[in-house]
Design an enzyme around this catalytic site. Sequence first.
Site, short mmCIF file in Angstrom:
data_model
loop_
_atom_site.label_atom_id
_atom_site.label_comp_id
_atom_site.label_asym_id
_atom_site.label_seq_id
_atom_site.Cartn_x
_atom_site.Cartn_y
_atom_site.Cartn_z
N LYS A 51 0.83 -1.20 0.00
CA LYS A 51 0.00 0.00 0.00
C LYS A 51 0.87 1.26 0.00
CE LYS A 51 -3.88 -2.30 2.33
NZ LYS A 51 -4.63 -2.52 3.59
N GLN A 95 -4.37 -1.59 9.81
CA GLN A 95 -4.37 -2.90 9.16
C GLN A 95 -4.99 -3.94 10.09
OE1 GLN A 95 -3.53 -3.33 5.96
NE2 GLN A 95 -4.07 -5.49 6.04
N ASP A 118 -10.63 3.21 4.73
CA ASP A 118 -11.03 1.80 4.61
C ASP A 118 -12.55 1.64 4.62
OD1 ASP A 118 -9.00 -0.08 4.21
OD2 ASP A 118 -8.31 0.08 6.29
N1 GUN Z 1 -7.28 -6.71 6.28
C1 GUN Z 1 -7.79 -7.38 5.22
N2 GUN Z 1 -8.27 -6.50 4.32
C2 GUN Z 1 -8.05 -5.28 4.80
C3 GUN Z 1 -8.33 -3.97 4.33
O1 GUN Z 1 -8.88 -3.75 3.25
N3 GUN Z 1 -7.95 -2.96 5.13
C4 GUN Z 1 -7.36 -3.17 6.32
N4 GUN Z 1 -7.03 -2.10 7.05
N5 GUN Z 1 -7.09 -4.36 6.81
C5 GUN Z 1 -7.44 -5.41 6.04
#
Ligand code: GUN
Length: 293
Positions: A51, A95, A118
């Site tokens: 990311k 995350q 998110d």
């Molecule tokens: N864990 C699995 N998918 C995601 C996501 O799209 N964002 C975040 N922050 N954690 C995740």
Amino acid sequence: MLIDGKAIAQRIRNEIAGDVEKMVQEHDLRPGLAAVLVGEDPASQTYVRMKRKACAEAGIESFGHELPADIDQESLLQVVRDLNADPKVHGILVQLPLPDHLDEEQVLNEISIEKDVDGFHPVNIGRLSMKGREPLFMPCTPMGCMVLLEEAGAKFEGANAVVLGRSNIVGLPAAMMLIKRNATVTVVHSRTKDPASMCRNADILVAAVGRPKMVQGDWVKPGAIVIDVGVNRVDDPTAKRGYRLVGDVDFEAAKDVAGAITPVPGGVGPMTIAMLLKNTLRGAELQLTKAKA
Ligand code: GUN
């Protein structure tokens, strides 16, 4: 038809990079994303690294906050509060999953809804779920699925859409997005009696359960558009890493039946990151409109 998520995501990332430069030129504002990682889960570390690299390529500033696995709840909440108050940060992502001793719900609640890139804040999810309301942000993976469906020429209105899986991150929000587009939505999950016959009825099938090749070729309605969100590691001694990635759909069997289908890898995965960049740019735009008001 193969839906090339990698190519579509790259095109979107190029567009975002252009929009970011325009924002810098016209408003002297560079979008910024804060990525909070708690602990040392290797998969989470990889996702956060990917990311942040994507941010750099799009001209978005990223701030990494790597916190120890044993951080206490209050200290983590304080990190989020500081990021809420930081004008250089337009998007905050924590995350997931968090270590077990932490209260995920409370952490997600603390993120400013204006920086919730998110789309996991209960207010944003709530607005996504309600008629006549619009969230400020929507979760990145299901948003990426919707873009892929558009690209494949899906007709949403009145279509039978089946979402396999009901997770907070993918299945549930995907179902809400499809309802908002006037599809007739069925959510199939672990307690569903006859998942195969449900899937066979789907003009649009979104598979997000995390079970390798669960969707067989004869679960797919001829001509259906199939979006495979699954990223499952299966042992493969011939592969360099000792494993390979397979989706929730038996791709080889489904590809000749489906009208269009995403591969794994190279389908939904790249789209998630493209949508995160898009949401971060939107976070910066929200700050601009607020400054004007
Ligand atoms: N864990 C699995 N998918 C995601 C996501 O799209 N964002 C975040 N922050 N954690 C995740």
